[in-house]
Design an enzyme around this catalytic site. Structure first.
Site, PDB file in Angstrom:
ATOM      1  N   PRO A  91      53.442  56.610 -39.775  1.00 36.09           N
ATOM      2  CG  PRO A  91      52.671  58.678 -40.506  1.00 36.09           C
ATOM      3  CD  PRO A  91      52.678  57.896 -39.147  1.00 36.09           C
ATOM      4  CD  GLU A 118      49.272  67.615 -36.802  1.00 39.37           C
ATOM      5  OE1 GLU A 118      48.093  67.903 -36.876  1.00 39.37           O
ATOM      6  OE2 GLU A 118      50.013  67.316 -37.929  1.00 39.37           O
ATOM      7  NE  ARG A 156      43.499  37.106 -46.627  1.00 41.17           N
ATOM      8  CZ  ARG A 156      44.513  36.442 -47.331  1.00 41.17           C
ATOM      9  NH1 ARG A 156      45.600  36.525 -46.980  1.00 41.17           N
ATOM     10  NH2 ARG A 156      43.896  35.892 -48.271  1.00 41.17           N
ATOM     11  CG  ASP A 171      47.129  35.597 -50.752  1.00 39.61           C
ATOM     12  OD1 ASP A 171      46.562  35.775 -49.951  1.00 39.61           O
ATOM     13  OD2 ASP A 171      48.423  35.921 -50.592  1.00 39.61           O
TER      14      ASP A 171
HETATM   15  C1  4FV Z   1      49.911  56.068 -40.666  1.00 42.76           C
HETATM   16  C2  4FV Z   1      50.315  55.367 -41.499  1.00 42.76           C
HETATM   17  C3  4FV Z   1      49.374  57.335 -40.359  1.00 42.76           C
HETATM   18  C4  4FV Z   1      49.934  59.927 -38.559  1.00 42.76           C
HETATM   19  C5  4FV Z   1      49.392  61.331 -37.638  1.00 42.76           C
HETATM   20  C6  4FV Z   1      47.864  59.268 -37.542  1.00 42.76           C
HETATM   21  C7  4FV Z   1      48.503  59.232 -38.849  1.00 42.76           C
HETATM   22  C8  4FV Z   1      48.097  60.518 -36.752  1.00 42.76           C
HETATM   23  N1  4FV Z   1      49.743  55.188 -39.625  1.00 42.76           N
HETATM   24  N2  4FV Z   1      50.736  54.216 -41.365  1.00 42.76           N
HETATM   25  N3  4FV Z   1      50.595  56.075 -42.725  1.00 42.76           N
HETATM   26  N4  4FV Z   1      49.063  57.945 -39.111  1.00 42.76           N
HETATM   27  O1  4FV Z   1      49.418  58.115 -41.169  1.00 42.76           O
HETATM   28  O2  4FV Z   1      50.410  53.925 -40.274  1.00 42.76           O
HETATM   29  O3  4FV Z   1      48.374  60.421 -35.476  1.00 42.76           O
END
Ligand code: 4FV
Length: 267
Positions: A91, A118, A156, A171
């Site tokens: 994230p 986490e 793709r 697209d």
């Molecule tokens: C995530 C996202 C995501 C966070 C903690 C995996 C999680 C755990 N990855 N985009 N949004 N990953 O939420 O890519 O490790």
């Protein structure tokens, strides 16, 4: 293209890698995918991959070991002549976009690191990861689904995968706009008719209608995309003007480009 995936849940990928475009691309030998179980790099009998966070706090974190040795074995040591580009799905990463997918589709070897718990000890990013990518501002329990999203969007775009490469070009987001409304048979369904222009055979009119619909829908649903597109155009225009496109002192095109830009500014 070769994609290596490092995960604690290799079994999650099997069905995804065997069907549809990804499955066909692998059958055609256009894409090679290898899934690695991170626990294969553990050295203790509990096959430990995580530990509690320094400073306290809920949950566990993925530890530097065995993750760094695993990444280095699959991708080589981090550095300019590393044979693979290592991406961690997280994230905290840059948002995944169509243009970034286009760039990654040109990479020979990609290694995707799927986080769990986490998150991952920050030294792993420093020591072994080249790029962090996020699929959206929400928290999932693992990086496996984000990795599938990236693979789905990437494969793709690999030449030879899509029957008609045209569809990748036009697209959604191909031109930075949302797709307009689309229709197939029957011509009338529950009283709702397909717009006449689409059945007119007048391809110029159809293209115009589609462009208008795409812009209108994007303005309504994603005004951020419209302004981003206008900024991009402004940059290209500026570039063109700066280059003066070789007509020494600007051609007619400049004038009407200028006029167009001003008109846009007024709107
Ligand atoms: C995530 C996202 C995501 C966070 C903690 C995996 C999680 C755990 N990855 N985009 N949004 N990953 O939420 O890519 O490790």
């Amino acid at each position: 293209m070769r994609i290596d995936i490092i995960t604690l849940f290799p079994e999650l990928f099997a069905p995804f890698l065997d069907v549809s475009f990804v499955g066909q691309a692998r059958e055609k030998g256009l894409v090679e995918v290898a899934v690695h179980d991170l626990r294969d790099w553990t050295t203790d009998r509990h096959r430990t991959v995580d530990d509690s966070p320094y400073g306290g706090g809920p949950g566990m974190l993925m530890a530097p070991e065995p993750l760094v040795p695993a990444i280095e074995e699959v991708a080589g040591p981090k550095g300019p002549d590393r044979p693979a580009h290592v991406v961690a799905m997280s994230p905290q990463g840059a948002p995944l976009t169509q243009p970034r997918l286009g760039e990654l589709a040109g990479v020979d070897r990609l290694v995707l690191v799927c986080g769990r718990y986490e998150g991952i000890d920050d030294r792993v990013y420093e020591l072994a990861i080249d790029e962090e990518i996020s699929i959206g501002d929400y928290v999932l329990s693992g990086g496996e689904v984000p990795a599938m999203v990236l693979i789905e969007g990437l494969v793709r775009l690999v030449p030879g995968v899509l029957g008609n490469p045209e569809s990748a070009r036009i697209d959604s987001f191909g031109g930075g706009l949302l797709e307009g409304p689309q229709y197939t048979r029957p011509p009338i369904y529950r009283g709702l008719a397909v717009p006449e222009v689409l059945r007119s055979g007048d391809h110029a009119a159809i293209a115009r209608w589609r462009a208008e619909q795409a812009l209108e829908r994007t303005r309504k649903r994603r005004p951020d995309l419209v302004s981003a597109r206008e900024d991009r155009e402004a940059v290209t225009d500026a570039g063109v003007d700066a280059r003066g496109d070789g007509s020494g002192g600007g051609s007619g095109a400049d004038e009407d480009r200028g006029a167009k830009r001003d008109a846009k500014r007024e709107s």
